[in-house]
Write a protein that holds these residues in place. Structure first.
Motif, short mmCIF file in Angstrom:
data_model
loop_
_atom_site.label_atom_id
_atom_site.label_comp_id
_atom_site.label_asym_id
_atom_site.label_seq_id
_atom_site.Cartn_x
_atom_site.Cartn_y
_atom_site.Cartn_z
N LEU A 1 7.58 -5.03 6.96
CA LEU A 1 6.93 -3.71 7.04
C LEU A 1 5.60 -3.84 7.95
N VAL A 2 4.90 -4.69 7.72
CA VAL A 2 3.56 -4.91 8.40
C VAL A 2 3.91 -5.31 9.84
N SER A 3 4.90 -6.06 10.06
CA SER A 3 5.29 -6.63 11.49
C SER A 3 5.62 -5.45 12.24
N ILE A 4 6.43 -4.48 11.63
CA ILE A 4 7.05 -3.41 12.33
C ILE A 4 5.91 -2.32 12.74
N LEU A 5 4.97 -2.07 11.63
CA LEU A 5 4.21 -1.07 11.72
C LEU A 5 2.81 -1.63 12.80
N ALA A 6 2.68 -2.87 12.65
CA ALA A 6 1.66 -3.32 13.40
C ALA A 6 2.01 -3.39 14.86
N PHE A 7 3.31 -3.77 15.31
CA PHE A 7 3.85 -3.88 16.40
C PHE A 7 4.00 -2.54 17.09
N ILE A 8 4.41 -1.33 16.27
CA ILE A 8 4.51 -0.24 17.05
C ILE A 8 2.99 0.38 17.10
N THR A 9 1.84 0.07 16.42
CA THR A 9 0.59 0.38 16.91
C THR A 9 -0.10 -0.49 17.88
N GLY A 10 0.26 -1.67 17.66
CA GLY A 10 -0.32 -2.79 18.47
C GLY A 10 -1.56 -3.10 18.04
N ASP A 11 -1.78 -2.90 16.52
CA ASP A 11 -3.00 -3.23 15.95
C ASP A 11 -2.59 -4.42 14.96
N SER A 12 -3.13 -5.54 15.10
CA SER A 12 -2.71 -6.67 14.33
C SER A 12 -4.07 -6.76 13.34
N TRP A 13 -4.98 -6.20 13.21
CA TRP A 13 -6.01 -6.05 12.22
C TRP A 13 -5.94 -4.77 11.42
N GLY A 14 -5.94 -3.56 12.01
CA GLY A 14 -6.20 -2.28 11.71
C GLY A 14 -5.04 -2.08 10.62
N VAL A 15 -3.66 -2.17 11.08
CA VAL A 15 -2.67 -1.68 10.13
C VAL A 15 -2.67 -2.70 9.12
N PRO A 16 -2.73 -3.82 9.18
CA PRO A 16 -2.78 -5.04 7.76
C PRO A 16 -4.09 -4.24 6.94
N SER A 17 -4.78 -3.91 7.25
CA SER A 17 -6.34 -3.48 6.55
C SER A 17 -5.97 -2.30 5.88
N ILE A 18 -4.81 -1.42 6.46
CA ILE A 18 -4.49 -0.15 5.81
C ILE A 18 -3.64 -0.46 4.70
N CYS A 19 -2.65 -1.40 5.20
CA CYS A 19 -1.42 -1.85 4.22
C CYS A 19 -1.77 -2.59 2.89
N ILE A 20 -2.75 -3.49 3.16
CA ILE A 20 -3.17 -4.17 2.09
C ILE A 20 -3.70 -3.62 0.76
N PRO A 21 -4.31 -2.71 0.85
CA PRO A 21 -4.77 -1.76 -0.33
C PRO A 21 -3.47 -1.23 -1.00
N ILE A 22 -2.28 -0.87 -0.33
CA ILE A 22 -1.28 -0.37 -0.81
C ILE A 22 0.00 -1.32 -1.16
N ILE A 23 -0.04 -2.38 -0.74
CA ILE A 23 0.92 -3.46 -0.59
C ILE A 23 0.70 -4.48 -1.63
N ILE A 24 -0.52 -4.88 -1.74
CA ILE A 24 -1.28 -5.89 -2.91
C ILE A 24 -0.98 -5.26 -4.19
N PRO A 25 -1.34 -4.22 -4.66
CA PRO A 25 -1.17 -3.48 -5.86
C PRO A 25 0.13 -3.43 -6.15
N MET A 26 1.01 -3.04 -5.15
CA MET A 26 2.41 -3.12 -5.52
C MET A 26 3.18 -4.36 -5.87
N ALA A 27 2.66 -5.27 -5.19
CA ALA A 27 3.14 -6.54 -5.42
C ALA A 27 2.65 -6.81 -6.89
N ALA A 28 1.54 -6.47 -7.37
CA ALA A 28 1.15 -7.15 -8.58
C ALA A 28 1.93 -6.11 -9.61
#
Length: 455
Positions: A358-385
């Motif tokens: 998910l992160v690789s696809i979203l980051a690839f589409i947007t060309g943003d290797s920092w911004g997209v992960p920073s958006i996804c982290i508050p969603i993905i980490i709680p989901m993982a928990a």
């Protein structure tokens, strides 16, 4: 506002048009226009207003301006180093030891590992040192670019003393689920995830396998070896000005004219933690070194500073619209939509691998290797928990997804900068290294799946 499938359409247009036409700027503009056209139609808003409001937001964003200034000043520094012939002196020295393609590419790999502080610094230094000698050895420029880019972001996330490591460590430690793991600091938690950053390790380790011929030349890169040709430089590079350099200067050049400015850049970056300040200091050092010794005149120094920056305007335009496309993807809720689609498929065993995808696809589409992960982290980490997935492995998966974007996306800042420093078109660099990036991607996915079931 939910846009459903329409969230995906602009991103698909960007990828398809860029690959088909080999013109990333036009593809990005089309993606931005289509994004805000969809938003305007669905929300019944004025297209012109929301389009230019978003553009001005992007153009005045401090981080975006900082990155554009960084890339432009890289052009200035590269031109000054070339005109001083300092890079040629380094090339002559390297040429005494690197007399074969394998030795030179291996040197590029080692140099990229050593310069781990920042991926931009890594790219500039390695390309400046080795570009001329690689031409003499008839090594296609895309090959050199692939080796250089493979030790940019991948090394920066593996070594916990880099700009990448600091960013990701801080972002992860803001999450309660990460704090609950009991690590004393953000960096301690980040370092626990490093052994599982499979894509970063794969990208770095595939390079020597390629150099030694264990992984053969294939895909679009094979054509360059067949032709034994160096690809066409980016439009507006330094070629014309280089031809204007006096003949006697071409036979001179001292290593200190390269080593001292680059050394200043590295030292100032370490002390100040700001590459922009470091680049300005390095350029001013060039003036102090070159003008009194009459390598260049004061007026020529100023002209070269401006010209080097101006030569990168086509590249900076791509970078600006890559930022704009990232904003468009955010405004059209692309990350949230893709994660929403994938949510029913997630369980604790598959979660890290799916987070990587998910992160690789979203980051690839947007060309943003920092911004997209920073958006996804508050969603993905709680989901993982919630689904009881391994938090450390998930952190590594998110970082790996961001690194894949930096390494493989044809309009990521690292890809653009690497292509610029190696004087090839960004799309040529991207398409020739993409097959090798996919080898690392597949290996990483398999390892995340295995670890997801084992850990």
């Amino acid at each position: 506002m939910e846009y459903g499938f329409w969230s995906l359409l602009p991103a698909l247009l960007v990828v398809i048009v860029a690959i088909k036409t080999k013109r990333p700027l036009e593809a990005l503009i089309l993606g931005c226009v289509s994004s805000y056209a969809i938003i305007a139609i669905i929300n019944k808003q004025n297209f012109i207003t929301i389009f230019f409001d978003a553009f001005f937001k992007v153009a005045t964003n401090r981080k975006n301006v900082w990155l554009i200034m960084i890339c432009g000043l890289f052009g200035s520094l590269i031109l000054l180093l070339n005109v001083s012939r300092g890079t040629h002196a380094i090339a002559r020295t390297i040429g005494r030891f690197c007399k074969t393609e394998k030795k030179l590419l291996f040197s590029a790999w080692i140099l990229g590992i050593i310069i781990f502080i920042d991926d931009y610094m890594n790219i500039l230094t390695t390309s400046s040192c080795l570009k001329e000698q690689s031409d003499k050895l008839r090594i296609p420029r895309p090959t050199l670019a692939y080796v250089i880019n493979s030790t940019g972001a991948p090394i920066c996330v593996i070594v916990p003393f880099s700009t990448w490591a600091i960013f990701y460590a801080t972002t992860f430690f803001e999450q309660p689920a990460v704090q609950a793991l009991g690590y004393a600091s953000a960096m301690d938690a980040y370092m626990a995830a490093i052994p599982f950053m499979f894509y970063a390790f794969a990208a770095v380790l595939i390079v020597p396998l390629f150099i030694w011929g264990i992984i053969p030349v294939f895909g679009p890169l094979k054509k360059y070896y067949t032709d034994l040709a160096v690809t066409v430089p980016i439009e507006g590079t330094n070629k014309t000005l280089k031809n204007e350099i006096k003949e006697e200067r071409a036979q001179t050049g001292k290593a200190i004219d390269f080593i001292i400015p680059i050394g200043v850049m590295i030292i100032v970056t370490i002390i100040q933690g700001d590459m922009l300040i470091a680049l300005v200091a390095s350029i001013l050092t060039c003036g102090i070194l070159y003008v009194p010794r009459k390598i260049i005149k004061l007026g020529e120094f100023a002209d070269l500073w401006v010209k080097g920056f101006a030569d990168l305007i086509p590249t900076l335009a791509v970078l600006l619209f890559a930022f704009f496309m990232k904003q468009a993807c955010t405004d059209i809720n692309l990350p949230q939509y893709v994660i929403h689609l994938a949510e029913p498929l997630l369980n604790k065993y598959w979660f890290p691998a799916m987070a990587f995808v998910l992160v690789s696809i979203l980051a690839f589409i947007t060309g943003d290797s920092w911004g997209v992960p920073s958006i996804c982290i508050p969603i993905i980490i709680p989901m993982a928990a919630v689904c009881d997935a391994n938090i450390i492995l998930t952190m590594a998966a998110v970082v790996s997804g961001g690194v894949f974007c930096s390494h493989a996306c044809f309009y990521s800042d690292a890809t653009i900068l690497t292509a610029t420093c190696c004087e090839i078109r960004g799309i040529d660099h991207s398409k020739t290294q993409f097959p090798y990036a996919m080898i690392g991607y597949i290996i990483s996915f398999i390892l995340f799946v295995i670890c997801g079931f084992v850990m």
